[in-house]
Design a protein around this motif. Sequence first.
Motif, PDB file in Angstrom:
ATOM      1  N   ALA A  53       0.821  -1.214   0.000  1.00  0.00           N
ATOM      2  CA  ALA A  53       0.000   0.000   0.000  1.00  0.00           C
ATOM      3  C   ALA A  53       0.849   1.256   0.000  1.00  0.00           C
ATOM      4  O   ALA A  53       0.416   2.306  -0.490  1.00  0.00           O
ATOM      5  CB  ALA A  53      -0.940  -0.006   1.199  1.00  0.00           C
ATOM      6  N   ARG A  54       2.061   1.160   0.532  1.00  0.00           N
ATOM      7  CA  ARG A  54       2.937   2.333   0.602  1.00  0.00           C
ATOM      8  C   ARG A  54       3.280   2.868  -0.786  1.00  0.00           C
ATOM      9  O   ARG A  54       3.517   4.065  -0.968  1.00  0.00           O
ATOM     10  CB  ARG A  54       4.221   1.960   1.357  1.00  0.00           C
ATOM     11  CG  ARG A  54       5.099   3.162   1.704  1.00  0.00           C
ATOM     12  CD  ARG A  54       6.326   2.753   2.497  1.00  0.00           C
ATOM     13  NE  ARG A  54       5.972   2.193   3.788  1.00  0.00           N
ATOM     14  CZ  ARG A  54       6.190   0.924   4.145  1.00  0.00           C
ATOM     15  NH1 ARG A  54       6.753   0.084   3.298  1.00  0.00           N
ATOM     16  NH2 ARG A  54       5.843   0.499   5.342  1.00  0.00           N
ATOM     17  N   LYS A  55       3.276   1.992  -1.781  1.00  0.00           N
ATOM     18  CA  LYS A  55       3.622   2.402  -3.139  1.00  0.00           C
ATOM     19  C   LYS A  55       2.600   3.378  -3.715  1.00  0.00           C
ATOM     20  O   LYS A  55       2.934   4.212  -4.555  1.00  0.00           O
ATOM     21  CB  LYS A  55       3.716   1.166  -4.040  1.00  0.00           C
ATOM     22  CG  LYS A  55       4.769   0.163  -3.594  1.00  0.00           C
ATOM     23  CD  LYS A  55       4.726  -1.097  -4.436  1.00  0.00           C
ATOM     24  CE  LYS A  55       5.721  -2.128  -3.935  1.00  0.00           C
ATOM     25  NZ  LYS A  55       5.645  -3.387  -4.721  1.00  0.00           N
ATOM     26  N   ASP A  56       1.344   3.273  -3.281  1.00  0.00           N
ATOM     27  CA  ASP A  56       0.283   4.134  -3.798  1.00  0.00           C
ATOM     28  C   ASP A  56      -0.128   5.207  -2.801  1.00  0.00           C
ATOM     29  O   ASP A  56      -1.132   5.894  -3.011  1.00  0.00           O
ATOM     30  CB  ASP A  56      -0.954   3.287  -4.161  1.00  0.00           C
ATOM     31  CG  ASP A  56      -0.631   2.207  -5.170  1.00  0.00           C
ATOM     32  OD1 ASP A  56      -0.026   2.545  -6.196  1.00  0.00           O
ATOM     33  OD2 ASP A  56      -0.991   1.044  -4.936  1.00  0.00           O
ATOM     34  N   TYR A  57       0.638   5.353  -1.738  1.00  0.00           N
ATOM     35  CA  TYR A  57       0.227   6.248  -0.654  1.00  0.00           C
ATOM     36  C   TYR A  57       0.018   7.681  -1.139  1.00  0.00           C
ATOM     37  O   TYR A  57      -1.027   8.297  -0.884  1.00  0.00           O
ATOM     38  CB  TYR A  57       1.270   6.222   0.467  1.00  0.00           C
ATOM     39  CG  TYR A  57       0.985   7.215   1.577  1.00  0.00           C
ATOM     40  CD1 TYR A  57       0.057   6.915   2.574  1.00  0.00           C
ATOM     41  CD2 TYR A  57       1.635   8.447   1.617  1.00  0.00           C
ATOM     42  CE1 TYR A  57      -0.218   7.825   3.587  1.00  0.00           C
ATOM     43  CE2 TYR A  57       1.375   9.364   2.621  1.00  0.00           C
ATOM     44  CZ  TYR A  57       0.450   9.042   3.604  1.00  0.00           C
ATOM     45  OH  TYR A  57       0.183   9.958   4.599  1.00  0.00           O
ATOM     46  N   HIS A  58       0.988   8.223  -1.848  1.00  0.00           N
ATOM     47  CA  HIS A  58       0.918   9.629  -2.242  1.00  0.00           C
ATOM     48  C   HIS A  58      -0.173   9.876  -3.284  1.00  0.00           C
ATOM     49  O   HIS A  58      -0.872  10.896  -3.229  1.00  0.00           O
ATOM     50  CB  HIS A  58       2.276  10.097  -2.769  1.00  0.00           C
ATOM     51  CG  HIS A  58       3.352  10.130  -1.723  1.00  0.00           C
ATOM     52  ND1 HIS A  58       3.344  11.025  -0.684  1.00  0.00           N
ATOM     53  CD2 HIS A  58       4.448   9.337  -1.545  1.00  0.00           C
ATOM     54  CE1 HIS A  58       4.394  10.815   0.098  1.00  0.00           C
ATOM     55  NE2 HIS A  58       5.079   9.806  -0.399  1.00  0.00           N
ATOM     56  N   SER A  59      -0.336   8.950  -4.214  1.00  0.00           N
ATOM     57  CA  SER A  59      -1.343   9.141  -5.260  1.00  0.00           C
ATOM     58  C   SER A  59      -2.765   9.052  -4.718  1.00  0.00           C
ATOM     59  O   SER A  59      -3.701   9.598  -5.308  1.00  0.00           O
ATOM     60  CB  SER A  59      -1.146   8.121  -6.383  1.00  0.00           C
ATOM     61  OG  SER A  59      -1.308   6.794  -5.894  1.00  0.00           O
TER      62      SER A  59
END
Length: 212
Positions: A53-59
């Motif tokens: 989930a961290r990979k999509d956190y900012h988006s």
Amino acid sequence: MVEKRCPRLQRDGVYRWFSELPSPQRVEFLCGLLDLCIPLELRFLGACLEDLARKDYHSLRDSEIKANNPADLGSLTNLTDEVVRSKLLVSLALLGSAHREAAGVLFRTLTHIDSVINNYGLQLNEGRTGDEFLLLFTMASNHPAFSFHQKQVLRQELTQIQSLMASSGKNPSTSTLNTMATYPGCHKVGILLFARWDGTGLCLRLSFQTVL
């Protein structure tokens, strides 16, 4: 005997079966698997999901803030609107497990489904409408932010929707795998659930894909 001789063959069969399920059944199946896990397995899976989930956190950050803000959720009340239903799906996916107040707003919105169907004549067998409602109520009835009583009510609503779709001749099991939502600006956001085999174990991910 077959299971002992061909564990990989059986496992691949499960992966293929899962990949062909519609999103509501994927959610239901995964929640059932998690209920069967012991505490240490759950903590390990939680660490894996946290990393993914961290990979999509900012988006997804802005959408996550709105998904946990009761004021923003309060404007998503028109269940006859496809865009509203799509935003509700995203909100449920990003709703935090401790946000009871936001869950209460969503609960009040979703429990108006009877009046929406009866008063507005919403047809569940038109386009993706039935699939979206199935996914909405499957996610909500399994979401930890809702109370036990709320989950019971939502589960009853889900059962009613399934019955209505069955009586109308649409088989929920043949619905589309992905629920696509259209937002202002001609963006399409798909909620995509999939399983990926990396050679060492089953890696499950809830993914959001934006296509211009």
